[in-house]
Scaffold this motif. Structure first.
Motif, PDB file in Angstrom:
ATOM      1  N   PHE A   1       0.893  -1.163   0.000  1.00 31.68           N
ATOM      2  CA  PHE A   1       0.000   0.000   0.000  1.00 31.68           C
ATOM      3  C   PHE A   1       0.926   1.206   0.000  1.00 31.68           C
ATOM      4  O   PHE A   1       1.616   1.435   0.991  1.00 31.68           O
ATOM      5  CB  PHE A   1      -0.831   0.075   1.284  1.00 31.68           C
TER       6      PHE A   1
ATOM      7  N   ALA B   1       2.578  -4.408   3.378  1.00 34.55           N
ATOM      8  CA  ALA B   1       1.750  -5.024   4.425  1.00 34.55           C
ATOM      9  C   ALA B   1       2.032  -6.516   4.524  1.00 34.55           C
ATOM     10  O   ALA B   1       2.038  -7.090   5.610  1.00 34.55           O
ATOM     11  CB  ALA B   1       0.276  -4.778   4.141  1.00 34.55           C
TER      12      ALA B   1
ATOM     13  N   PRO C   1       1.271  -9.620  16.029  1.00 30.19           N
ATOM     14  CA  PRO C   1       0.776  -8.390  16.646  1.00 30.19           C
ATOM     15  C   PRO C   1       0.031  -7.525  15.631  1.00 30.19           C
ATOM     16  O   PRO C   1       0.124  -7.758  14.427  1.00 30.19           O
ATOM     17  CB  PRO C   1       2.056  -7.692  17.114  1.00 30.19           C
ATOM     18  N   SER C   2      -0.675  -6.540  16.143  1.00 31.30           N
ATOM     19  CA  SER C   2      -1.437  -5.638  15.296  1.00 31.30           C
ATOM     20  C   SER C   2      -0.543  -5.043  14.203  1.00 31.30           C
ATOM     21  O   SER C   2       0.581  -4.632  14.477  1.00 31.30           O
ATOM     22  CB  SER C   2      -2.004  -4.525  16.187  1.00 31.30           C
ATOM     23  N   GLY C   3      -1.042  -5.035  12.977  1.00 34.56           N
ATOM     24  CA  GLY C   3      -0.311  -4.414  11.875  1.00 34.56           C
ATOM     25  C   GLY C   3       0.691  -5.319  11.186  1.00 34.56           C
ATOM     26  O   GLY C   3       1.410  -4.885  10.286  1.00 34.56           O
ATOM     27  N   CYS C   4       0.744  -6.613  11.562  1.00 32.05           N
ATOM     28  CA  CYS C   4       1.765  -7.492  10.973  1.00 32.05           C
ATOM     29  C   CYS C   4       1.365  -8.019   9.601  1.00 32.05           C
ATOM     30  O   CYS C   4       2.162  -8.675   8.933  1.00 32.05           O
ATOM     31  CB  CYS C   4       2.087  -8.658  11.909  1.00 32.05           C
ATOM     32  N   GLY C   5       0.112  -7.778   9.185  1.00 35.34           N
ATOM     33  CA  GLY C   5      -0.295  -8.180   7.834  1.00 35.34           C
ATOM     34  C   GLY C   5      -1.210  -9.390   7.768  1.00 35.34           C
ATOM     35  O   GLY C   5      -1.512  -9.889   6.687  1.00 35.34           O
ATOM     36  N   LYS C   6      -1.723  -9.842   8.923  1.00 30.89           N
ATOM     37  CA  LYS C   6      -2.571 -11.038   8.932  1.00 30.89           C
ATOM     38  C   LYS C   6      -3.870 -10.814   8.149  1.00 30.89           C
ATOM     39  O   LYS C   6      -4.231 -11.615   7.301  1.00 30.89           O
ATOM     40  CB  LYS C   6      -2.990 -11.444  10.362  1.00 30.89           C
ATOM     41  N   THR C   7      -4.548  -9.716   8.486  1.00 30.53           N
ATOM     42  CA  THR C   7      -5.849  -9.467   7.852  1.00 30.53           C
ATOM     43  C   THR C   7      -5.688  -9.238   6.359  1.00 30.53           C
ATOM     44  O   THR C   7      -6.480  -9.728   5.559  1.00 30.53           O
ATOM     45  CB  THR C   7      -6.538  -8.248   8.517  1.00 30.53           C
ATOM     46  N   THR C   8      -4.640  -8.513   5.989  1.00 28.73           N
ATOM     47  CA  THR C   8      -4.406  -8.266   4.559  1.00 28.73           C
ATOM     48  C   THR C   8      -4.204  -9.590   3.829  1.00 28.73           C
ATOM     49  O   THR C   8      -4.705  -9.781   2.720  1.00 28.73           O
ATOM     50  CB  THR C   8      -3.187  -7.329   4.376  1.00 28.73           C
TER      51      THR C   8
END
Ligand SMILES: Nc1ncnc2c1ncn2[C@@H]1O[C@H](COP(=O)(O)OP(=O)(O)OP(=O)(O)O)[C@@H](O)[C@H]1O
Length: 361
Positions: free
Chosen positions: A10, A15, A34-41
């Protein structure tokens, strides 16, 4: 399902960075980090909601990297499991089959089966507002599973539930998934959840995969200091390790400790010409033996104690720092703050973690 070199950029953020993963049929894999590590992406790319910058997604031998979300036929359960409020549980579960123009008798049978697997039969005629959070979550699962998706994607499916229910639902999730035999990829930032439900756990950090292993292997042999802290609790001590022909050892509080072969997971430690290297040695709280009769090699004083019901957690001050020890509550080993104790551990309990670069632990 295979992910090959999956990458998402991005603007100036990468990501997800070159992620490769082979998920076997029927396997339950968790993406943890942790938050922001790219799991959801990563999950969104698999679902088709986010375009892939590079890499490919293969499902049953077919490249689906550029397929539209609805062409992929995947089951998806998000954190906010939007059930249709004006439809009964039965209708919610049947909806996906009706959209796919499945015949009426097949719909009735498959809905019945899905409700049975999720143990929802007696709620079939209720509306979502008449259900508890855990029951609603089971409806969301039944709705996703009824279409018999080749892969089920779960994004933090339990995070809206309170702590007790969450733990109960972890076992439910595993049971339902195993009974249905559905290949599942789940995103979570909760390490206990990942360990308890998964066949394998993928730990991500800053877009990259840093370890893929079975939960037990990951817990026992974390690849880096970050993982050893993120997956479970641990104690770490910075030591200078010396490698000789007789073996590898370090000194701690006046004791020479020789390391077992299984202790060193990371092999890329920089070794100096003197055969020494700086390392972090880790030992899990439950692998430490605490004793008030001086049986252990290391002296300490209890600084704090926390009662957790099934466990006592003690913070013990030693010459090499504050050490966390956990003891099963068996009515016998209760230590008071200020009490002098000794600590020890079996040599199998030690792990050597190569120190990560400063600022990256
Ligand atoms: N649409 C977007 N535009 C720009 N940057 C994004 C976008 N979506 C995600 N990112 C960035 O990509 C990185 C990974 O985000 P992602 O949501 O995948 O992380 P995550 O591990 O799922 O975190 P969380 O647990 O907080 O949901 C973050 O740095 C995030 O800020």
């Amino acid at each position: 399902m295979q992910l090959h070199g999956l990458t998402k950029k991005f603007a100036d953020t990468t990501a997800v960075d070159n992620l490769s993963l082979d998920v076997a049929k029927g396997e339950f894999v968790s993406l943890l980090g942790p938050s922001g590590c790219g799991k959801t992406t990563t999950l969104q790319m698999i679902a088709g909601f986010v375009d892939v910058t590079a890499g490919s997604i293969i499902l049953d031998g077919t490249d689906i990297t550029f397929a539209k979300p609805n062409e992929r036929g995947l089951g998806i359960v998000f954190q906010t499991y939007a059930l249709f409020p004006h439809m009964t549980v039965e209708k919610n579960v049947a909806f996906g089959l009706e959209m796919r123009k499945v015949s009426g008798s097949d719909i009735a049978r498959r809905v019945r089966d899905a409700l049975a697997v999720a143990q929802l039969e007696k709620f079939a005629q209720r509306y979502p507002r008449e259900l508890s959070g855990g029951q609603r979550q089971r409806v969301a699962l039944a709705r996703a599973l009824v279409i018999q998706p080749p892969v089920l994607l779960l994004d933090e499916p339990l995070s809206n539930l309170d702590a007790n229910l969450r733990e109960e639902m972890q076992f439910e999730l595993r049971r339902i998934q195993q009974q249905a035999g559905t290949t599942t990829i789940m995103v979570t930032h909760d390490q206990a959840e990942a360990l308890s439900v998964s066949d394998r756990v993928v730990v991500m950090r800053e877009g990259k995969v840093i370890q893929i292993d079975e939960p037990y292997v990951m817990y026992e042999n974390p690849a880096t200091p970050f993982i050893s802290r993120f997956v479970g609790k641990t104690n770490t001590f910075a030591v200078t390790v010396t490698a000789t022909e007789q073996g590898t050892h370090f000194d701690l509080d006046g004791q020479r400790i020789t390391l077992k072969d299984n202790a060193n997971r990371t092999s890329h430690a920089e070794t100096s010409s003197a055969g020494t290297s700086e390392a972090l040695v880790s030992v899990r709280p439950e692998k430490i033996v605490i004793d008030r009769h001086g049986q252990g090699r290391f002296a300490g004083t209890v600084k704090n104690s926390f009662f957790l019901g099934n466990l006592w957690m003690y913070e013990v001050q030693t010459a090499f720092g504050l050490v966390v020890v956990s003891v099963i509550n068996n009515h016998q080993q209760v230590y008071k703050i200020g009490e002098d104790v000794s600590l020890d551990w079996h040599e199998d309990a030690l792990r050597v973690l190569t120190a990560e670069p400063a600022g990256n632990v």
